[in-house]
Design a protein around this motif. Sequence first.
Motif: not given
Length: 185
Positions: A153-167
Amino acid sequence: MAELIAPTGRLHSSWLAARDEWEPGAHQDGAGLGLVADDDLNSPDGFAAWVERLRRQSDRSLPVGEGRVHATHWWIVDGGTYLGAIDLRHYLNAFLLESGGNIGYSIRPSARRRGLATWALGAVLLKAPGLGLDRVLLTCDDDNVGSARTIESNGGVLEDVRSTGIGVKRRYWVALDEAAALRSR
């Protein structure tokens, strides 16, 4: 009416009440709890020392320590009541680029679902160009639907969903000129 203020020792009691609403040891994005060191936050002196570290973290003339970046911290308050925290990290290191982003925020459990995170994020996005930023990265846990809505709602555009060291993290970019246009509508 909610406002953003610099961290202050005068909200010690309210901050403690908010802290007690969280599960023990829960992570609170944007709160700066990683800067606590050995302070006893229950004591006014320990709390004041932590608040001073939060305030100093925005001073680019001071070193911030291994693995840290300069950041400006605000508390979300209504009158004398602490409702949450938000921080703006002035630049990204490798960890923040992968997992944490430029902005972190959290709202105390009893103050959620009132639009505070959306409002606070919008207000901080307007401050980011003052640091020379033209876009910011925001992340949230993949299953955090509320935070994803706040970012979008603040203009965020999804780049990706990824596994990281914290989830597993959803990673969004917000172009600050577009965020300003959204806020002016």
